[in-house]
Design an enzyme around this catalytic site. Structure first.
Site, PDB file in Angstrom:
ATOM      1  N   ARG A 117     -16.872 -14.367  -9.220  1.00  0.00           N
ATOM      2  CA  ARG A 117     -16.552 -12.945  -9.274  1.00  0.00           C
ATOM      3  C   ARG A 117     -17.764 -12.072  -8.953  1.00  0.00           C
ATOM      4  O   ARG A 117     -17.642 -11.031  -8.315  1.00  0.00           O
ATOM      5  CB  ARG A 117     -16.032 -12.555 -10.667  1.00  0.00           C
ATOM      6  CG  ARG A 117     -14.624 -12.981 -10.918  1.00  0.00           C
ATOM      7  CD  ARG A 117     -14.109 -12.388 -12.220  1.00  0.00           C
ATOM      8  NE  ARG A 117     -12.881 -13.049 -12.605  1.00  0.00           N
ATOM      9  CZ  ARG A 117     -11.677 -12.706 -12.141  1.00  0.00           C
ATOM     10  NH1 ARG A 117     -11.549 -11.727 -11.293  1.00  0.00           N
ATOM     11  NH2 ARG A 117     -10.614 -13.362 -12.541  1.00  0.00           N
ATOM     12  N   HIS A 169      -0.935   2.183 -12.996  1.00  0.00           N
ATOM     13  CA  HIS A 169      -0.357   1.012 -13.651  1.00  0.00           C
ATOM     14  C   HIS A 169       1.107   1.306 -13.969  1.00  0.00           C
ATOM     15  O   HIS A 169       1.421   2.389 -14.481  1.00  0.00           O
ATOM     16  CB  HIS A 169      -1.133   0.704 -14.933  1.00  0.00           C
ATOM     17  CG  HIS A 169      -0.650  -0.530 -15.623  1.00  0.00           C
ATOM     18  ND1 HIS A 169      -0.925  -1.796 -15.142  1.00  0.00           N
ATOM     19  CD2 HIS A 169       0.108  -0.699 -16.726  1.00  0.00           C
ATOM     20  CE1 HIS A 169      -0.345  -2.679 -15.937  1.00  0.00           C
ATOM     21  NE2 HIS A 169       0.289  -2.051 -16.901  1.00  0.00           N
ATOM     22  N   LEU A 218      -9.237  -4.281 -19.173  1.00  0.00           N
ATOM     23  CA  LEU A 218      -8.086  -4.261 -18.256  1.00  0.00           C
ATOM     24  C   LEU A 218      -7.080  -3.178 -18.635  1.00  0.00           C
ATOM     25  O   LEU A 218      -6.633  -3.107 -19.786  1.00  0.00           O
ATOM     26  CB  LEU A 218      -7.398  -5.635 -18.277  1.00  0.00           C
ATOM     27  CG  LEU A 218      -6.187  -5.776 -17.351  1.00  0.00           C
ATOM     28  CD1 LEU A 218      -6.611  -5.773 -15.896  1.00  0.00           C
ATOM     29  CD2 LEU A 218      -5.400  -7.038 -17.684  1.00  0.00           C
ATOM     30  N   ASP A 219      -6.694  -2.356 -17.640  1.00  0.00           N
ATOM     31  CA  ASP A 219      -5.657  -1.324 -17.804  1.00  0.00           C
ATOM     32  C   ASP A 219      -5.926  -0.446 -19.034  1.00  0.00           C
ATOM     33  O   ASP A 219      -5.022  -0.121 -19.804  1.00  0.00           O
ATOM     34  CB  ASP A 219      -4.265  -1.973 -17.883  1.00  0.00           C
ATOM     35  CG  ASP A 219      -3.915  -2.706 -16.597  1.00  0.00           C
ATOM     36  OD1 ASP A 219      -4.351  -2.249 -15.528  1.00  0.00           O
ATOM     37  OD2 ASP A 219      -3.224  -3.724 -16.665  1.00  0.00           O
ATOM     38  N   MET A 276      -4.944  -6.229  -6.825  1.00  0.00           N
ATOM     39  CA  MET A 276      -4.539  -7.262  -7.780  1.00  0.00           C
ATOM     40  C   MET A 276      -5.683  -8.200  -8.177  1.00  0.00           C
ATOM     41  O   MET A 276      -5.438  -9.366  -8.500  1.00  0.00           O
ATOM     42  CB  MET A 276      -3.364  -8.064  -7.210  1.00  0.00           C
ATOM     43  CG  MET A 276      -2.135  -7.216  -6.920  1.00  0.00           C
ATOM     44  SD  MET A 276      -1.526  -6.287  -8.351  1.00  0.00           S
ATOM     45  CE  MET A 276      -0.747  -7.616  -9.270  1.00  0.00           C
ATOM     46  N   ARG A 277      -6.906  -7.717  -8.159  1.00  0.00           N
ATOM     47  CA  ARG A 277      -8.031  -8.502  -8.658  1.00  0.00           C
ATOM     48  C   ARG A 277      -8.619  -7.778  -9.857  1.00  0.00           C
ATOM     49  O   ARG A 277      -8.769  -6.545  -9.830  1.00  0.00           O
ATOM     50  CB  ARG A 277      -9.143  -8.675  -7.597  1.00  0.00           C
ATOM     51  CG  ARG A 277      -8.697  -9.189  -6.259  1.00  0.00           C
ATOM     52  CD  ARG A 277      -7.972 -10.514  -6.316  1.00  0.00           C
ATOM     53  NE  ARG A 277      -8.732 -11.578  -6.923  1.00  0.00           N
ATOM     54  CZ  ARG A 277      -8.219 -12.768  -7.248  1.00  0.00           C
ATOM     55  NH1 ARG A 277      -6.920 -13.000  -7.043  1.00  0.00           N
ATOM     56  NH2 ARG A 277      -8.958 -13.703  -7.778  1.00  0.00           N
ATOM     57  N   GLY A 296       0.782  -1.230   0.000  1.00  0.00           N
ATOM     58  CA  GLY A 296       0.000   0.000   0.000  1.00  0.00           C
ATOM     59  C   GLY A 296       0.813   1.279   0.000  1.00  0.00           C
ATOM     60  O   GLY A 296       0.347   2.308   0.503  1.00  0.00           O
ATOM     61  N   ASN A 310      -6.989   4.134 -11.516  1.00  0.00           N
ATOM     62  CA  ASN A 310      -6.014   3.065 -11.266  1.00  0.00           C
ATOM     63  C   ASN A 310      -4.631   3.586 -11.610  1.00  0.00           C
ATOM     64  O   ASN A 310      -4.487   4.451 -12.492  1.00  0.00           O
ATOM     65  CB  ASN A 310      -6.324   1.852 -12.152  1.00  0.00           C
ATOM     66  CG  ASN A 310      -5.355   0.707 -11.915  1.00  0.00           C
ATOM     67  OD1 ASN A 310      -5.003   0.384 -10.772  1.00  0.00           O
ATOM     68  ND2 ASN A 310      -4.897   0.073 -12.988  1.00  0.00           N
TER      69      ASN A 310
HETATM   70  C1  GRF Z   1       2.557  -0.506  -7.938  1.00  0.00           C
HETATM   71  O1  GRF Z   1       3.690  -0.690  -8.761  1.00  0.00           O
HETATM   72  C2  GRF Z   1       1.360  -0.301  -8.801  1.00  0.00           C
HETATM   73  O2  GRF Z   1       1.614   0.426  -9.954  1.00  0.00           O
HETATM   74  C3  GRF Z   1       1.021  -1.713  -9.155  1.00  0.00           C
HETATM   75  O3  GRF Z   1       1.233  -2.432  -7.960  1.00  0.00           O
HETATM   76  C4  GRF Z   1       2.212  -1.772  -7.186  1.00  0.00           C
HETATM   77  C5  GRF Z   1       1.596  -1.492  -5.856  1.00  0.00           C
HETATM   78  O4  GRF Z   1       2.513  -1.081  -4.914  1.00  0.00           O
HETATM   79  N1  GRF Z   1      -0.291  -1.804  -9.704  1.00  0.00           N
HETATM   80  P1  GRF Z   1       1.981  -0.536  -3.513  1.00  0.00           P
HETATM   81  O5  GRF Z   1       1.083  -1.590  -2.878  1.00  0.00           O
HETATM   82  O6  GRF Z   1       1.262   0.754  -3.755  1.00  0.00           O
HETATM   83  O7  GRF Z   1       3.229  -0.343  -2.700  1.00  0.00           O
END
Ligand code: GRF
Length: 198
Positions: free
Chosen positions: A66, A110, A145-146, A91-92, A13, A108
């Site tokens: 889901r 990325h 996605l993304d 990560m979901r 986080g 988001n």
């Molecule tokens: C970051 O690199 C973000 O871009 C990716 O996951 C990582 C998360 O890191 N989606 P954190 O949990 O904010 O330290």
């Protein structure tokens, strides 16, 4: 009246911490809840230490259902009445059923220069391609996605000696600058993309 921000995380986080810490003073938004999909997510403690409410909706008991997982996510955050939802290392994959009601209100971050390298292992893929620059992107979330409109990017030079871990570490420093900058801009109603270089 401040905009209310919910933040979803899966891990340490560090981006969430930067977002939470940025929302003070004349910032147009305030954090109302941090949600993780695992009680083990290290970021939950950082949120609690900052006085932000935390919630956990573990995806595992849903066994791949889901729709049920997403219904639980929505029900859990509904009482917080968030105006903006920030994914920060969540990560979901979220389907259209969850994303559509948040259209135009969900961000988001990325770790690539989108539209390049959607999905995972972005830094290794940039190295393998021989790219001269990597970077990170904050975008509006759509069901793909993304994908979704880009709200900000930082370009980071790739050095000849870089491993994927080196690059990830340098890009993460820039993520921590970009995401709070974009959130402030977005919460103030601005949508013009922000562009920076390391
Ligand atoms: C970051 O690199 C973000 O871009 C990716 O996951 C990582 C998360 O890191 N989606 P954190 O949990 O904010 O330290």
């Amino acid at each position: 009246m401040h905009k209310k921000v919910a933040i979803f995380i899966s891990g340490g986080g560090s981006n969430m911490v930067k977002l939470v810490d940025s929302m003070t003073g004349d910032h147009p938004a305030r954090p109302v809840v941090v949600l993780a999909n695992s009680a083990d997510a290290g970021g939950l403690k950082h949120a609690a230490d900052r006085g932000v409410a935390t919630e956990v909706v573990d995806h595992r008991p849903f066994n791949g259902d889901r729709a049920a997982f997403e219904a639980a996510l929505q029900a859990t955050i509904a009482p917080y009445e968030a105006d903006i939802l920030c994914l920060a290392g969540f990560m979901r994959v979220l389907t259209a059923d969850f994303v559509t009601p948040w259209a135009g209100r969900m961000l988001n971050i990325h770790p690539s220069l989108l539209p390049k390298y959607k999905g995972l292992h972005t830094h290794q893929r940039a190295l393998d391609a021989g790219d001269t620059h990597a970077g990170c992107t904050v975008h509006e979330v759509t069901a793909a996605l993304d994908d979704g409109p880009i709200l900000g990017q930082v370009r980071v030079p790739i050095l000849p000696s870089d491993t994927a871990d080196d690059l990830a570490a340098r890009v993460l420093v820039q993520e921590h600058i970009l995401y709070p900058a974009v959130l402030r801009h977005f919460a103030a109603g601005q949508r013009t993309p922000l562009e920076f270089s390391e």
